[in-house]
Design a protein around this motif. Structure first.
Motif, PDB file in Angstrom:
ATOM      1  N   CYS A   1       0.820  -1.215   0.000  1.00  0.00           N
ATOM      2  CA  CYS A   1       0.000   0.000   0.000  1.00  0.00           C
ATOM      3  C   CYS A   1       0.850   1.260   0.000  1.00  0.00           C
TER       4      CYS A   1
ATOM      5  N   LYS B   1      -8.918   7.074  -5.868  1.00  0.00           N
ATOM      6  CA  LYS B   1      -8.425   6.402  -4.668  1.00  0.00           C
ATOM      7  C   LYS B   1      -7.054   6.990  -4.368  1.00  0.00           C
TER       8      LYS B   1
ATOM      9  N   SER C   1      -5.193   6.445  -1.377  1.00  0.00           N
ATOM     10  CA  SER C   1      -4.315   5.614  -0.560  1.00  0.00           C
ATOM     11  C   SER C   1      -5.020   4.301  -0.299  1.00  0.00           C
ATOM     12  N   CYS C   2      -4.422   3.482   0.531  1.00  0.00           N
ATOM     13  CA  CYS C   2      -5.027   2.181   0.835  1.00  0.00           C
ATOM     14  C   CYS C   2      -6.385   2.321   1.494  1.00  0.00           C
TER      15      CYS C   2
END
Length: 150
Positions: A20, A123, A125-126
């Motif tokens: 990630c 999106k 980030s994780c």
């Protein structure tokens, strides 16, 4: 490649965290970088093709929007939120959100007012997303009564 069955839960968690965080640590990897993504979409706008619509109770009415430029940047997608602000008494309208066309089915005759919000989402980030609003508008739908059955 799947993790071996004997890999410990700690090893699996550490590997997932590393995967990630890898895009943020290596700037040459493709994909939107955190913070740079919103700069890409600042030139984008969306418009309602018509803020004044008419229809019939029980029949689909299309609320059409246009994105300019027409193609979102890589890694982004467009979302639509249509919120009833004022509706006649009776059953609430059915709303099927979509872009570039959202379908509204009025269930009662009269004037319906909707808030229309269009966002570009990526999106970041994780565990998160970044959103950029490209339209915040009002739409009015005047619904006529359904024709009487013969």
């Amino acid at each position: 490649m799947p993790f071996p069955r004997f890999a410990s839960p700690r090893f699996r968690a550490a590997a997932l965290a590393a995967l990630c965080l890898l895009p943020a640590a290596v700037p040459s990897l493709p994909g939107p970088a955190r913070g740079a993504g919103l700069a890409q979409v600042s030139d984008y706008t969306a418009t309602l093709d018509s803020g004044r619509l008419s229809g019939t109770v029980g029949r689909e009415v299309e609320l059409t929007m246009t994105l300019s430029p027409p193609v979102p940047p890589a890694g982004y997608f467009v979302t639509v939120l249509v919120t009833p602000l004022e509706v006649p008494e009776g059953a609430a309208p059915t709303i099927l959100p979509g872009f570039p066309v959202t379908v509204v089915v009025p269930r009662a005759p009269g004037r319906h007012r909707f808030g229309v919000r269009v966002n570009m989402i990526t999106k970041s980030s994780c565990g998160g997303v970044e959103a950029h609003s490209v339209l915040d508008a009002m739409a009015t739908l005047d619904a006529a009564p359904a024709p009487a059955a013969p």
